[in-house]
Design an enzyme around this catalytic site. Sequence first.
Site, PDB file in Angstrom:
ATOM      1  N   SER A  20      20.477 -26.865  52.709  1.00 36.78           N
ATOM      2  CA  SER A  20      19.044 -26.909  52.166  1.00 36.78           C
ATOM      3  C   SER A  20      18.337 -25.617  52.493  1.00 36.78           C
ATOM      4  O   SER A  20      17.575 -24.944  51.827  1.00 36.78           O
ATOM      5  CB  SER A  20      18.323 -28.016  52.486  1.00 36.78           C
ATOM      6  OG  SER A  20      18.942 -29.086  51.757  1.00 36.78           O
ATOM      7  N   THR A  21      18.364 -25.110  53.634  1.00 35.46           N
ATOM      8  CA  THR A  21      17.485 -24.089  54.375  1.00 35.46           C
ATOM      9  C   THR A  21      18.375 -22.890  54.850  1.00 35.46           C
ATOM     10  O   THR A  21      19.440 -22.869  55.297  1.00 35.46           O
ATOM     11  CB  THR A  21      16.344 -24.659  55.403  1.00 35.46           C
ATOM     12  OG1 THR A  21      17.352 -25.033  56.540  1.00 35.46           O
ATOM     13  CG2 THR A  21      15.702 -25.887  54.952  1.00 35.46           C
TER      14      THR A  21
END
Length: 181
Positions: free
Chosen positions: A10-11
Amino acid sequence: MARIGYARVSTSDQDAELQIAKLRAEGCEIVRAEKVSGASRAGRDELETIIQFLRSGDELVVTRLDRLGRDTRDVLNVVHECEQKGASVTVLDPNVSTRGEMGHLVITVLGMVAQMERRFIKERQREGIARAKREGVYKGGKRRIDRMQVQSLYSEGIGPSQIAIRLGCSRMQIYRILGKL
């Protein structure tokens, strides 16, 4: 018939290497990875590329179902699109595949769990922000776009679309900034 792996984090501070290694160990000849939120399908270009090139008999493999997405509808749409092409979806943990009817049931339930987990994450985030505001330590998110640069480019006669392209952001962000200046 190819086994195609899909890894997602996600990041930018997360690393997909563990997922990629696991997918390769499972015999995936092709592995595509990306760093993007699983909250929706938007911006997930690698996943779209995989789905676009799936052929009958191919298999899309992910380490966990939440790598496909955290929204039940999105996950089920991915499964449906794969099946429309004659391909299957396999999740390694827990080991489940859409090749059998029971696999569809399990994937639906796991998709619902992933969506519920996403809601819990957002709830905890909201609670943390509210607590930080009460304690006077919340400063808000970091501004990613130089608002003065947007205004300067706009005053030079450059339109919002071109500004967005130059700054690598969405046109809507530029419109919001121009509306606030």
